[in-house]
Design an enzyme around this catalytic site. Sequence first.
Site, PDB file in Angstrom:
ATOM      1  N   HIS A   1       0.816  -1.224   0.000  1.00 29.56           N
ATOM      2  CA  HIS A   1       0.000   0.000   0.000  1.00 29.56           C
ATOM      3  C   HIS A   1       0.846   1.270   0.000  1.00 29.56           C
ATOM      4  CE1 HIS A   1      -3.694   2.007  -0.013  1.00 29.56           C
ATOM      5  NE2 HIS A   1      -4.299   1.441   1.008  1.00 29.56           N
TER       6      HIS A   1
ATOM      7  N   ASP B   1      -2.470   1.674  -4.510  1.00 29.81           N
ATOM      8  CA  ASP B   1      -3.710   2.020  -3.823  1.00 29.81           C
ATOM      9  C   ASP B   1      -4.725   0.892  -3.979  1.00 29.81           C
ATOM     10  OD1 ASP B   1      -2.724   4.494  -3.023  1.00 29.81           O
ATOM     11  OD2 ASP B   1      -3.419   5.490  -4.855  1.00 29.81           O
TER      12      ASP B   1
END
Length: 445
Positions: free
Chosen positions: A418, A422
Site C-alpha cells: 500500500h 492504492d
Amino acid sequence: MARVDVIMPQMGESIAEGTVSRWLKQVGDEVKRDEPLLEISTDKVDAEIPSPSGGKLVEIKVGEGETVEVQTVVAVIETDVDAVVTDVAPAPTPAKEPEEPKQRELEPPPPVAEPVRIQTSAPAIPGDGSTATTVEERLRTKSTPLVRKIAAEHQVDLAQIRGTGHAGRVTKKDILGYIESRGVAVVVERAAAPRAPALLAGVSHPSVEAWPGDRVEPMSRIRKLTADHMVTSKRISAHVTTFYEIDYTRVAELRKAKKAEYAGRGVKLTYLSFIAKAVADALGRHPVLNCSVSGDSIIYRHQINLGIAVALEWGLIVPVIRNADELSVLGLSKAIVDLAERARTKRLNPDEVQNGTFTITNPGTFGSTTGTPIINQPQVAILGIGSIEKCPKVITLEDGQDVIAIRTMGILSLAFDHRVVDGADGDRFLSDVKETLENFPDGAL
C-alpha cells in the site's frame, strides 16, 4: 593413479561462496563421472554437484554445513590415469545483466555448472577502460549480496576495506570488523541520517526454551533464508489483501477441449497456465503492480518476469519465467513444468530465481480456499490461487431470469504494497484478471 580435486563451483557471477548441504557419497565410495556427489546451497539456490571424474572418493575436505568460497577444494577423487579426462575446464561465461529480450524464452536453459577450476584471465569488461581483467580482479570487486547490502546500509565503500577472502574479496567478517572499528562514528551518522534497512540485515529470531523430549534441529539454509525474507517483507511493505471470486467455467471448457492436444506435446494444461497468462497480460496494462520501491523512487519494470512459487520437501523456492507476457498458454505451460521439475531435482541455475517482478503462489493445490501471501521483496504484489472446484452458483440468464447452475469456482487473493499500490489500483488489476479468465480468448492458447 591420479588425484582429481572437486571444486566448489561458482554458480553465478555474484555468487562468492557455497555451503555443503549434504554429501551423497562417503569416503571409500566408488563414483562415476557426472554422478551426483554432493548438494550445495548458495544464497540463491540449492543444487546437486556431479562428480568431475570417475574413481574412488578418498578425501572429504569440507563437512556438511560448512561454507567455503568458490574454487575451494571440497573433496578428492582417486582415479586411474587412463580414466582422467581433466579436472580443468573453461570458466563459465559470467552472466550479464538482463537486456532487452531478443527471443522468446522457450529454449531450454543452460545446465547447472559442474565443479570446475576457473581460468585466471578473461576478456575485458566493456566500458571499464581496461584491455583485460583477471577473474581475481573481478572477484575483488564483487562481494556476496549480503556483504554488499551491509555496505549499502552503512554507506561503506568496499574498495576501502582490505579483504581476507579469495583474491582479496571482502567477507562478511571483514565488513563487520570495519564497521565495528568505526564505532561511535557509525552510530552518530545513522542517527543523523536514518536509511532504509538492508533486506536481510538485522533479522533475528528470539530464542525459545526446549522442553524435555523435544527434538531440536537447526534450520536448513533455505529455511533460514525464507524466514529472514518473510520477516523483512512484513517490516518493509504495508500489506493489504483483496479477494475476488472467479468463475473458471470458461477455462474448464477450454482445458477439456485442449487437454489431449497439449498432452500430445508433452505438456500438462493446468489452471495455473491460464492464470499466469491472464496475469502477465494484465501487468502490462497495470504497471504499478509490476514495479519496485527504491528509497523515495518507484522503478517501473520494463520486463514482466513471473515468479512461480514451488513447494519443496525442504522449503520453498520461486523460479522465474522471464518475459512471460511474450508467451502463449502453451509456452507458459512448458516453462512452469520445466522450472518446477528442475526445482524439485535441484537443477535450477541461480539466474533462474532472480529478477522476478511479480509472484504467483498456489496454495489451492493443497486444498486451501484462499490465503494472504507475503510479498516477495523487492516486488510490490503477489497473487494467491485458492482451490478450484464445482459448486452451485446463482446466474442470470439473458432474459433476466435467475437460476442455480453448477459452475467451476475459485478465489484469487492479491496482496499488495500500500506504499505505492492504492486499493483502487489493486482492484482494477484483479478485476482485469477476472474478466480475462471468465471470457478467455481462444487466440491466447
